[in-house]
Design a protein around this motif. Sequence first.
Motif, mmCIF file in Angstrom:
data_model
loop_
_atom_site.group_PDB
_atom_site.id
_atom_site.type_symbol
_atom_site.label_atom_id
_atom_site.label_comp_id
_atom_site.label_asym_id
_atom_site.label_seq_id
_atom_site.Cartn_x
_atom_site.Cartn_y
_atom_site.Cartn_z
ATOM 1 N N LYS A 287 41.226 67.712 62.888
ATOM 2 C CA LYS A 287 41.073 68.869 61.982
ATOM 3 C C LYS A 287 42.312 68.882 61.148
ATOM 4 O O LYS A 287 43.390 69.331 61.769
ATOM 5 C CB LYS A 287 40.744 70.109 62.887
ATOM 6 N N SER B 49 47.133 88.409 57.102
ATOM 7 C CA SER B 49 46.009 87.360 56.692
ATOM 8 C C SER B 49 45.703 87.568 55.275
ATOM 9 O O SER B 49 45.487 88.445 54.779
ATOM 10 C CB SER B 49 44.912 87.524 57.401
ATOM 11 N N ASN C 50 46.694 72.030 56.818
ATOM 12 C CA ASN C 50 48.078 71.728 57.431
ATOM 13 C C ASN C 50 48.505 70.587 56.494
ATOM 14 O O ASN C 50 48.000 69.409 56.580
ATOM 15 C CB ASN C 50 47.558 71.169 58.777
ATOM 16 N N ARG D 71 38.737 83.977 66.271
ATOM 17 C CA ARG D 71 39.675 83.059 66.498
ATOM 18 C C ARG D 71 40.882 83.099 65.669
ATOM 19 O O ARG D 71 40.827 83.721 64.678
ATOM 20 C CB ARG D 71 39.002 81.630 66.625
ATOM 21 N N LYS E 181 43.266 84.073 60.383
ATOM 22 C CA LYS E 181 41.995 84.337 61.345
ATOM 23 C C LYS E 181 41.087 83.065 61.070
ATOM 24 O O LYS E 181 40.985 82.546 60.092
ATOM 25 C CB LYS E 181 41.185 85.498 60.530
HETATM 26 C C1 BT5 Z 1 38.718 77.927 60.770
HETATM 27 O O1 BT5 Z 1 38.225 78.596 61.915
HETATM 28 O O2 BT5 Z 1 38.695 76.965 60.852
HETATM 29 C C2 BT5 Z 1 39.061 78.923 59.914
HETATM 30 C C3 BT5 Z 1 40.232 78.925 59.392
HETATM 31 C C4 BT5 Z 1 40.780 79.482 58.369
HETATM 32 C C5 BT5 Z 1 42.383 79.602 57.993
HETATM 33 C C6 BT5 Z 1 42.432 80.291 56.471
HETATM 34 S S1 BT5 Z 1 44.266 80.299 56.346
HETATM 35 C C7 BT5 Z 1 44.051 81.176 54.962
HETATM 36 C C8 BT5 Z 1 42.726 82.373 55.139
HETATM 37 N N1 BT5 Z 1 43.290 83.574 56.030
HETATM 38 C C9 BT5 Z 1 42.996 83.689 57.196
HETATM 39 O O3 BT5 Z 1 43.394 84.585 57.893
HETATM 40 N N2 BT5 Z 1 42.261 82.532 57.550
HETATM 41 C C10 BT5 Z 1 42.059 81.538 56.401
HETATM 42 P P1 BT5 Z 1 37.560 77.845 63.367
HETATM 43 O O4 BT5 Z 1 36.491 76.947 63.134
HETATM 44 O O5 BT5 Z 1 37.283 79.215 64.227
HETATM 45 O O6 BT5 Z 1 38.688 77.359 63.884
HETATM 46 C C11 BT5 Z 1 39.771 77.976 64.705
HETATM 47 C C12 BT5 Z 1 40.173 77.166 65.683
HETATM 48 O O7 BT5 Z 1 41.088 76.100 65.187
HETATM 49 C C13 BT5 Z 1 41.336 78.120 66.767
HETATM 50 O O8 BT5 Z 1 40.621 78.483 67.735
HETATM 51 C C14 BT5 Z 1 42.204 76.775 67.048
HETATM 52 O O9 BT5 Z 1 41.701 76.236 68.420
HETATM 53 C C15 BT5 Z 1 42.167 75.819 65.891
HETATM 54 N N3 BT5 Z 1 43.341 75.965 65.215
HETATM 55 C C16 BT5 Z 1 44.168 77.197 65.072
HETATM 56 N N4 BT5 Z 1 44.987 76.780 64.083
HETATM 57 C C17 BT5 Z 1 44.932 75.310 63.550
HETATM 58 C C18 BT5 Z 1 45.674 74.776 62.602
HETATM 59 N N5 BT5 Z 1 46.481 75.170 62.025
HETATM 60 N N6 BT5 Z 1 45.129 73.582 62.464
HETATM 61 C C19 BT5 Z 1 44.066 73.020 63.298
HETATM 62 N N7 BT5 Z 1 43.486 73.683 64.033
HETATM 63 C C20 BT5 Z 1 43.676 75.033 64.476
#
Ligand code: BT5
Length: 327
Positions: free
Chosen positions: A190, A95, A215, A128, A123
């Motif tokens: 999203k 991460s 994305n 999640r 993460k």
């Molecule tokens: C977020 O959490 O939206 C925060 C995402 C942050 C990611 C970045 S990448 C760089 C940095 N390093 C990390 O390790 N993290 C940050 P949340 O609101 O909890 O949404 C997570 C949920 O979105 C998951 O449970 C899935 O249902 C959905 N999800 C997972 N991957 C996705 C994706 N690539 N695009 C859209 N939805 C996704």
Amino acid sequence: MSRKLEHEDILNLFREHPGTFVSGEEISQKLGVSRTAVWKKIRLLRDLGYTIDAVTSRGYRLAASPDALMIEELRSGLDTRVVGCELVFFDETDSTNTRARELGDQGHPAGTVVIADRQTAGKGRLGRKWVSPPGVNLYTSVLLRPPILPFDGPQLTFISAVAVARAIRDVSGLSPSVKWPNDILLSGKKVAGLLNEMNAETEGVRYIILGIGVNLNMDVAQFPEDLRYPATSVALEKGEAVSRLAFARTLYRHLDRLYLTYLDQGFAPIVSAWEELCDLVGRQVEVDCQSRILRGTVEGLDTDGALLVRTDNGTREKIMAGDVKPL
Ligand code: BT5
């Protein structure tokens, strides 16, 4: 007359002569290194994905740069004051937020940026996961050291939300919206998520990590089926691929400007910028706050980043955490 030759030295020389050949002799003289060192570096740059033409008696020419998130390329195109002062790139890491925290603990400066081509344990919030396949998206974390109290830490999430939305708009011409607290949407789906992590003591913030996942060129087949909300990528909405490099540059530029504005003028300008991008302001919503569900009209953001909702019976509620759905 030998010194350590950096990728950037040769790339800069090429950039000074766009599209034209530069002889090995000239490169070696200008940079003060041997012809063999030049040749070895050219081979390495090719391995990194640069297309470099070589013609006997004319020399070398940079024909194309890779649209990989090559640090060398990114560095040369950044016109920022804070964000990107150090750039750290991983082909693969668990991460970027975890890497950035380590750099924060080790004392790296504000503005340090971590990027990964792929995350093996990306993460989301509350444990999640963030799906992070290679070659298509941007996964990045920015280390900042704002002189603020821990209480104000969540304000920084809104800086990244506005920066991501503006960068998507700039590279694609599409109109993203922001969804409280940490989503960026295209056509209601999203397209990016934010994970703000903080290391603080009572008197102040040591550092804040702005984790940003966008994305960009992800295809339908790369999305898992069990997502919480509908998801999309910029390319899926636009109908063509976007340059990851161009997007990253644009994003860091917006982040830099917004962060400097925040340091100078506080949270108010960030709130206005965010509210302009939030298509739920003034609309009827339902908010699921886990313990209760309430209905009302979104009024905007409070000074601490809470969502302000005027409920149907006239009271004004401050929402610190919850899921907001338009009605
Ligand atoms: C977020 O959490 O939206 C925060 C995402 C942050 C990611 C970045 S990448 C760089 C940095 N390093 C990390 O390790 N993290 C940050 P949340 O609101 O909890 O949404 C997570 C949920 O979105 C998951 O449970 C899935 O249902 C959905 N999800 C997972 N991957 C996705 C994706 N690539 N695009 C859209 N939805 C996704």
